[in-house]
Design a protein around this motif. Sequence first.
Motif, PDB file in Angstrom:
ATOM      1  N   GLU A   1       0.817  -1.215   0.000  1.00 47.57           N
ATOM      2  CA  GLU A   1       0.000   0.000   0.000  1.00 47.57           C
ATOM      3  C   GLU A   1       0.856   1.272   0.000  1.00 47.57           C
ATOM      4  OE1 GLU A   1      -3.434   0.515   0.102  1.00 47.57           O
ATOM      5  OE2 GLU A   1      -3.467  -1.581  -0.534  1.00 47.57           O
ATOM      6  N   VAL A   2       2.160   1.090   0.176  1.00 49.82           N
ATOM      7  CA  VAL A   2       3.000   2.278   0.264  1.00 49.82           C
ATOM      8  C   VAL A   2       4.279   2.100  -0.548  1.00 49.82           C
ATOM      9  CG1 VAL A   2       3.475   1.432   2.590  1.00 49.82           C
ATOM     10  CG2 VAL A   2       4.461   3.578   1.883  1.00 49.82           C
ATOM     11  N   ASP A   3       4.571   3.082  -1.378  1.00 45.24           N
ATOM     12  CA  ASP A   3       5.751   3.040  -2.230  1.00 45.24           C
ATOM     13  C   ASP A   3       6.875   3.788  -1.526  1.00 45.24           C
ATOM     14  OD1 ASP A   3       7.624   3.047  -4.185  1.00 45.24           O
ATOM     15  OD2 ASP A   3       6.465   4.199  -5.644  1.00 45.24           O
ATOM     16  N   VAL A   4       7.937   3.056  -1.167  1.00 47.68           N
ATOM     17  CA  VAL A   4       9.035   3.713  -0.465  1.00 47.68           C
ATOM     18  C   VAL A   4      10.162   4.086  -1.418  1.00 47.68           C
ATOM     19  CG1 VAL A   4       8.601   2.682   1.771  1.00 47.68           C
ATOM     20  CG2 VAL A   4      10.003   1.462   0.140  1.00 47.68           C
ATOM     21  N   ASN A   5       9.997   3.706  -2.664  1.00 51.28           N
ATOM     22  CA  ASN A   5      11.042   3.943  -3.658  1.00 51.28           C
ATOM     23  C   ASN A   5      10.823   5.291  -4.343  1.00 51.28           C
ATOM     24  OD1 ASN A   5      13.194   3.485  -5.394  1.00 51.28           O
ATOM     25  ND2 ASN A   5      11.953   2.327  -6.848  1.00 51.28           N
ATOM     26  N   VAL A   6      10.724   6.342  -3.527  1.00 52.50           N
ATOM     27  CA  VAL A   6      10.376   7.653  -4.046  1.00 52.50           C
ATOM     28  C   VAL A   6      11.554   8.597  -3.935  1.00 52.50           C
ATOM     29  CG1 VAL A   6       8.828   9.624  -3.782  1.00 52.50           C
ATOM     30  CG2 VAL A   6       8.005   7.323  -3.277  1.00 52.50           C
ATOM     31  N   HIS A   7      12.300   8.427  -2.864  1.00 48.85           N
ATOM     32  CA  HIS A   7      13.297   9.408  -2.480  1.00 48.85           C
ATOM     33  C   HIS A   7      14.595   8.646  -2.217  1.00 48.85           C
ATOM     34  CE1 HIS A   7      15.219  12.275   0.306  1.00 48.85           C
ATOM     35  NE2 HIS A   7      14.509  13.181  -0.330  1.00 48.85           N
ATOM     36  N   PRO A   8      15.743   9.155  -2.698  1.00 49.81           N
ATOM     37  CA  PRO A   8      16.983   8.399  -2.507  1.00 49.81           C
ATOM     38  C   PRO A   8      17.285   8.081  -1.042  1.00 49.81           C
ATOM     39  CG  PRO A   8      17.422  10.621  -3.367  1.00 49.81           C
ATOM     40  CD  PRO A   8      15.953  10.383  -3.483  1.00 49.81           C
ATOM     41  N   ALA A   9      16.971   9.021  -0.151  1.00 47.25           N
ATOM     42  CA  ALA A   9      17.262   8.748   1.253  1.00 47.25           C
ATOM     43  C   ALA A   9      16.057   8.096   1.946  1.00 47.25           C
ATOM     44  CB  ALA A   9      17.670  10.025   1.976  1.00 47.25           C
ATOM     45  N   LYS A  10      15.053   7.740   1.171  1.00 40.61           N
ATOM     46  CA  LYS A  10      13.892   7.002   1.664  1.00 40.61           C
ATOM     47  C   LYS A  10      13.142   7.752   2.759  1.00 40.61           C
ATOM     48  CE  LYS A  10      16.927   3.971   2.488  1.00 40.61           C
ATOM     49  NZ  LYS A  10      17.644   2.876   3.121  1.00 40.61           N
ATOM     50  N   THR A  11      13.169   9.080   2.690  1.00 40.92           N
ATOM     51  CA  THR A  11      12.499   9.856   3.731  1.00 40.92           C
ATOM     52  C   THR A  11      11.105  10.301   3.311  1.00 40.92           C
ATOM     53  OG1 THR A  11      13.509  11.863   2.902  1.00 40.92           O
ATOM     54  CG2 THR A  11      14.627  10.761   4.710  1.00 40.92           C
ATOM     55  N   GLU A  12      10.708   9.931   2.091  1.00 43.79           N
ATOM     56  CA  GLU A  12       9.347  10.242   1.669  1.00 43.79           C
ATOM     57  C   GLU A  12       8.717   8.971   1.132  1.00 43.79           C
ATOM     58  OE1 GLU A  12       9.344  13.400  -1.207  1.00 43.79           O
ATOM     59  OE2 GLU A  12      10.534  14.668   0.118  1.00 43.79           O
ATOM     60  N   VAL A  13       7.417   8.872   1.259  1.00 43.81           N
ATOM     61  CA  VAL A  13       6.715   7.716   0.708  1.00 43.81           C
ATOM     62  C   VAL A  13       5.522   8.196  -0.105  1.00 43.81           C
ATOM     63  CG1 VAL A  13       7.371   6.172   2.593  1.00 43.81           C
ATOM     64  CG2 VAL A  13       5.250   7.490   2.755  1.00 43.81           C
ATOM     65  N   ARG A  14       4.984   7.305  -0.900  1.00 52.39           N
ATOM     66  CA  ARG A  14       3.751   7.616  -1.620  1.00 52.39           C
ATOM     67  C   ARG A  14       2.741   6.529  -1.270  1.00 52.39           C
ATOM     68  NH1 ARG A  14       5.485   7.532  -6.978  1.00 52.39           N
ATOM     69  NH2 ARG A  14       6.613   9.470  -6.674  1.00 52.39           N
ATOM     70  N   PHE A  15       1.552   6.955  -0.880  1.00 50.33           N
ATOM     71  CA  PHE A  15       0.533   5.979  -0.522  1.00 50.33           C
ATOM     72  C   PHE A  15      -0.313   5.628  -1.729  1.00 50.33           C
ATOM     73  CE2 PHE A  15       1.274   8.445   3.367  1.00 50.33           C
ATOM     74  CZ  PHE A  15       1.698   7.414   4.185  1.00 50.33           C
ATOM     75  N   ARG A  16      -0.752   4.376  -1.765  1.00 51.59           N
ATOM     76  CA  ARG A  16      -1.678   4.005  -2.817  1.00 51.59           C
ATOM     77  C   ARG A  16      -2.994   4.767  -2.616  1.00 51.59           C
ATOM     78  NH1 ARG A  16      -3.085  -1.688  -5.332  1.00 51.59           N
ATOM     79  NH2 ARG A  16      -0.950  -2.130  -4.793  1.00 51.59           N
ATOM     80  N   ASP A  17      -3.405   4.873  -1.348  1.00 49.53           N
ATOM     81  CA  ASP A  17      -4.625   5.616  -1.046  1.00 49.53           C
ATOM     82  C   ASP A  17      -4.357   6.594   0.102  1.00 49.53           C
ATOM     83  OD1 ASP A  17      -7.082   6.614  -0.448  1.00 49.53           O
ATOM     84  OD2 ASP A  17      -8.099   4.668  -0.361  1.00 49.53           O
ATOM     85  N   GLY A  18      -3.840   7.740  -0.271  1.00 49.83           N
ATOM     86  CA  GLY A  18      -3.436   8.724   0.727  1.00 49.83           C
ATOM     87  C   GLY A  18      -4.596   9.238   1.574  1.00 49.83           C
ATOM     88  N   ASP A  19      -5.776   9.359   0.934  1.00 49.83           N
ATOM     89  CA  ASP A  19      -6.932   9.868   1.674  1.00 49.83           C
ATOM     90  C   ASP A  19      -7.292   8.952   2.832  1.00 49.83           C
ATOM     91  OD1 ASP A  19      -7.020  11.881  -0.086  1.00 49.83           O
ATOM     92  OD2 ASP A  19      -8.705  11.113  -1.255  1.00 49.83           O
ATOM     93  N   GLN A  20      -7.187   7.668   2.566  1.00 49.03           N
ATOM     94  CA  GLN A  20      -7.544   6.703   3.594  1.00 49.03           C
ATOM     95  C   GLN A  20      -6.584   6.793   4.783  1.00 49.03           C
ATOM     96  OE1 GLN A  20      -7.462   2.745   2.056  1.00 49.03           O
ATOM     97  NE2 GLN A  20      -8.665   1.929   3.756  1.00 49.03           N
ATOM     98  N   VAL A  21      -5.300   6.969   4.475  1.00 50.10           N
ATOM     99  CA  VAL A  21      -4.318   7.099   5.546  1.00 50.10           C
ATOM    100  C   VAL A  21      -4.574   8.390   6.325  1.00 50.10           C
ATOM    101  CG1 VAL A  21      -1.860   7.202   6.103  1.00 50.10           C
ATOM    102  CG2 VAL A  21      -2.641   5.835   4.162  1.00 50.10           C
TER     103      VAL A  21
END
Length: 600
Positions: A296-316
């Motif tokens: 449900e969460v993509d951690v492969n967004v930021h080189p230092a892995k400090t940001e994530v992208r949610f599949r359903d951000g509203d739900q989170v």
Amino acid sequence: MPIRLLPEEIASRIAAGEVVERPASVVKELVENSLDAHADRIEVETRDGGKSLIRVQDNGAGIAAAEVEIAFRRHATSKLENVEDLHRVATLGFRGEALASIASVSRITCTTRYTDETVGTRLRLEGGKIVHRGTTGRPPGTEMTIQDLFYNTPARRKFLHTDRTERRHIDGFLTRYAIAYPGVAFQVMHDGRETLRTPGNDDAREALLAVYGMDLGSNLLTIPTELTAEQPIKVGGFVGPTTVHRANRGYITLIINGRWVQDLRITYAIIQAYHTLLPTKRYPVAFVTVDLPPEEVDVNVHPAKTEVRFRDGDQVFRAVQRAVRATVVSEAPATAAWEPPRSSTSDATQTTRARLAGLKPATGQQFSFSQATGEQTSDSQGGGNAATDGTTTKGLDVRTTKSGATFESRLPPLRIVGQVATTFIVTEGPDGLYLIDQHAAHERVLYEQLLSHWSEGSIPSQPLLEPVTVTLPADEADRLEELLPTLSNLGLEVEVFGPGTFIVRALPAHLNGTAPQDLLADIASSEIGDSPIREDLEERMVRHICKRAAVKAGQVLSREEMEGLVHDLEKALNPRTCPHGRPTILQISLAQLTSQFERR
Ligand code: ADP
Ligand code: MG
């Protein structure tokens, strides 16, 4: 899984970029490796803010003798097998780049013993080249010793901050992981002094107390696990009661699947959960953990892995907001302790409307401008915002727009049409015309950029090519002198040069292009130094600096500059008002245009 080189098809999909920015990034990568190796004791030692020494020692699984060398190769990892794994990362690491990156800019010694082997391995690399390999006796686990970080990249070494600042970044990371991993005993030493020790007995409250101390730690409320027990998104952690608050967001931590991440939107969910419960301009203390299925969460967004992208951000967003709100109100007094903040913008909005009323259609009938649908500043969230066409629902629900879509405080994508009166940017969006005040918009953008760095510990500063001297009248000089420590927290490096004279060596990185003379004179002559509260002072100073540094009305902007500004504004958390509460953007909807042109 054995450590192996990732095939090209996976390697090429890993978010590219530099991992090792400063000592804290080294500590982060090494500690994450120890956690991935299931260590339950982690010792960290540094010297000189990590510049001369960083040592991380764990009692985890260790590295097999046959794999130690490959572990230092780029894209070598034991944590991914195939492309699909990239969509369900369950470990902290997965890029296989940290050890290679660290080794290439330091002298590193690794001693490790794999649990199932009887002897350990010792490997030393300098600038990425192996200079020694041998065996050694040691208990299972791994010790990484990094000496002379950036010794072979002087340019990067030069950009490091003071030992204290670097140490603060290291501690900022370690204290959060110490709370997030209460089952791990952390021990931290800086220059021979112990600064943190947690028991590692799996009791999160004890870890919290070890980090925050008795005063704050014992005051925080536990988010009950029952609240989200049945849901795929589990929310836990600690939040302050309504009596505990801070002047900035620095005390809000978000841990997603065991990873400390920055996420403005979820942070905002936490702030919003306190809506009407905290005084204006105050922020909660919160340490919120969110656990959800890795896919449900993509951690492969930021080189230092400090940001994530949610599949359903509203739900989170909703899950976090509900859990925090429920925890807080269960403790809060029956009636709100504070009056809901009043809209600070109405006056300014009126003035702007009056100003814009000059733009009349031929009939003499006046356009009715509405402030583009959206949120007020974070510190007057939703309070009596008459200009919003979104509806505010009571309680926990997020606001919705008329269309029923989940409320978005962010702006829609806007297309630049042009500039009017060298003051306003005209843009087109999904529902009509959007007019942007270039100065207010730029102020907002700078403000959020500075605040977000500030809440992480420090605002990066950019050395001036040539230091600039500024001379001030004695009283102002005196005032400025008092403010110097505060200024340096904000990325402004200023030193006393002589009586009444200062030398400016660096400005906040976002503000290059600002005249240092003006900025200093302005700060010295203002009243902002008169607050006794440090945090207030810094925040007001940030606002002030942004005002000074933002583009002015009357400045011609190129199309690129307008696009850059609007793009930055689209990314802002509270794009619709400037830090002083005035609107940044006004909208004339298509419906208004249609009716004004009598195209019914
Ligand atoms: P990643 O963590 O993304 O896999 P790293 O470069 O950080 O990449 O580490 C490479 C590999 O080295 C890891 O996949 C892991 O197998 C091994 N490793 C690194 N540090 C440790 C440690 N402290 N304990 C056990 N294994 C480790
Ligand atoms: Mg790693």
